[in-house]
Enzyme design. Sequence first.
Site, PDB file in Angstrom:
ATOM      1  N   SER A   1      -8.224 -10.040   4.265  1.00  0.00           N
ATOM      2  CA  SER A   1      -8.116 -10.918   5.435  1.00  0.00           C
ATOM      3  C   SER A   1      -7.061 -10.363   6.393  1.00  0.00           C
ATOM      4  O   SER A   1      -7.188  -9.233   6.851  1.00  0.00           O
ATOM      5  CB  SER A   1      -7.804 -12.344   4.985  1.00  0.00           C
ATOM      6  OG  SER A   1      -7.967 -13.264   6.047  1.00  0.00           O
TER       7      SER A   1
ATOM      8  N   GLU B   1     -18.566 -15.278   3.922  1.00  0.00           N
ATOM      9  CA  GLU B   1     -17.142 -15.411   4.220  1.00  0.00           C
ATOM     10  C   GLU B   1     -16.762 -16.795   4.758  1.00  0.00           C
ATOM     11  O   GLU B   1     -15.782 -17.405   4.325  1.00  0.00           O
ATOM     12  CB  GLU B   1     -16.729 -14.363   5.263  1.00  0.00           C
ATOM     13  CG  GLU B   1     -16.879 -12.930   4.823  1.00  0.00           C
ATOM     14  CD  GLU B   1     -15.653 -12.388   4.123  1.00  0.00           C
ATOM     15  OE1 GLU B   1     -14.687 -13.134   3.918  1.00  0.00           O
ATOM     16  OE2 GLU B   1     -15.664 -11.184   3.780  1.00  0.00           O
TER      17      GLU B   1
ATOM     18  N   HIS C   1     -14.898 -16.373   1.676  1.00  0.00           N
ATOM     19  CA  HIS C   1     -13.746 -15.562   2.069  1.00  0.00           C
ATOM     20  C   HIS C   1     -12.699 -15.572   0.957  1.00  0.00           C
ATOM     21  O   HIS C   1     -12.301 -16.626   0.477  1.00  0.00           O
ATOM     22  CB  HIS C   1     -13.147 -16.136   3.359  1.00  0.00           C
ATOM     23  CG  HIS C   1     -12.041 -15.316   3.943  1.00  0.00           C
ATOM     24  ND1 HIS C   1     -12.242 -14.045   4.425  1.00  0.00           N
ATOM     25  CD2 HIS C   1     -10.728 -15.592   4.142  1.00  0.00           C
ATOM     26  CE1 HIS C   1     -11.102 -13.570   4.895  1.00  0.00           C
ATOM     27  NE2 HIS C   1     -10.159 -14.477   4.734  1.00  0.00           N
TER      28      HIS C   1
END
Length: 535
Positions: A218, A345, A443
């Site tokens: 991320s 995600e 995610h």
Amino acid sequence: MHRFMLGILVSFGSLVAACSHETDSLGVQVTVSAGQLSGVRLADGLKQYFHIPYAKAPLGELRWRPPQPVEPWAGVRDASKAGPACMQVPAQEGEFFGEPLNQGMDEDCLHLNIWSRAKSADDKLPVMVWIHGGALITGEGAAYPGFELTKKGIVLVTINYRLGLFGYLAHEELSAEHPRGVSGNQGVRDQIQALAWVRDNISAFGGDPNNVTIFGESAGSWSVSLLQASPMAKGLFHKAIGQSGGLFRPLWRRDKAQTFAPAAETVGAQVAVSIAGNNGDASIAALRKIPAERIIAAVQADPSLNNFEAMPIVDGEVIPRELEQIFASGEQADVPVLVGSNADESTAFMPYFEPMYGEAEQGFENYLAVQLPEVKDQVATTYPIAAYGDLNERWAAVDTDVNFTYPMRVWARHMQNVQSPAYLYFFTWHPPIAQRASYKAFHAAEIGYVFGDLTLWDAEPVAADVSFSDVMMNIWTTFAKTGNPNIADLPPWPAFTAENEQYMELGPVLRNGSKLRMAQIQLVEQAWAARRSAQ
């Protein structure tokens, strides 16, 4: 995200330190450039060293300045316990991605942690430096220990770096005091400083300073892309792994307004006024004197001050141009990369989108007006309503491609401009969490498998999860050792090229694929090209 039980394990390590093997000459007491420190050794030989300063505390006059060399200390520094995280807005109870901080937070936070199973300082094991995620506004390095990953023959380093307004503030006054006339990207400078510390000191922990892999997820992956682009970081790492994040969208600029964003220094001046309050002194000199907690309180009162899209900027030194331009011209660090994203995600983000954009169809339209205004009218064709079970599924698919699928493929594609290979992956495994049916390969779903912690988010792993995690750890560490992720459990995984568009699906089935979501990626690319041409 739930944390590893650091406190319990560190205490356990202290109790069993005396049980270490006599053949293990790498002790808990180690000498580094600034002095001596003492960590802990667990029963299985794992050594842990926490809260090691890699820069001087950024307090007072050093707030918002580039990191300064760490000051030497006298005696033996206690490195047996994790230190505080950098300043951040505390997570709210019940947030899926929220996590309680291990040891609280403090502005004095520029430290790193090391896990090593080396038997000797001469072992020269490959080094993996983890950069945590959290949108550049939350997170801490100590949340990701190396209990399992180090069993694969690597030394793990995790770092803290300044976050939010402490780490990414551009301001005319800050630029005026810098020799190069620049400001912003303090958090990226911290990461570079940490890598320089690793280069100079990791040999003492059995690591090889000439085989360092940076990896992150991320915002940590954003950071990896920034580091690969930055001329200031060249030579400090030799391989890079990016998990679900690359800053190849149009970036804000320090001193220039654009159609989609004001100049970062202009925003910095507005932020300074918000922190100072009505009729307060908004000068940098005055703001350096206020408590860090007051800055956090200002962000809590107005979360828009922590606009993470405005944080990493083209500042003119750390990041001299947009990443898209740097990579397209082959000016990035020429090192092997392993990059990829997850199939679903943004499913976990949907609870956050409604408060931001509004409800139902109108909320989705508002989202498109912000994220993809240049191609808004083409979304219905590329993402037909009939292809999705409901609006949330469709909305999540669009956001997944915009922020994750697209940048990772661009990253791999731009590696054609240098000699080193790129390997692209697509993660499709569904962790066994309560929301498994709707969140799917969400995610950060891969993090637990990369680190060997399968109980994140209260997951209830089965034998298949354990086996798959072993495969994931083998891929990541094999790449760190050799620059090539191919292992026996996988079908042959060719490097990505513009001609083959190859990727590896990492999921219940391990298989090759090519031309991942090309129509969707081309739509995003069209939007960004239009945005850049409007400048």
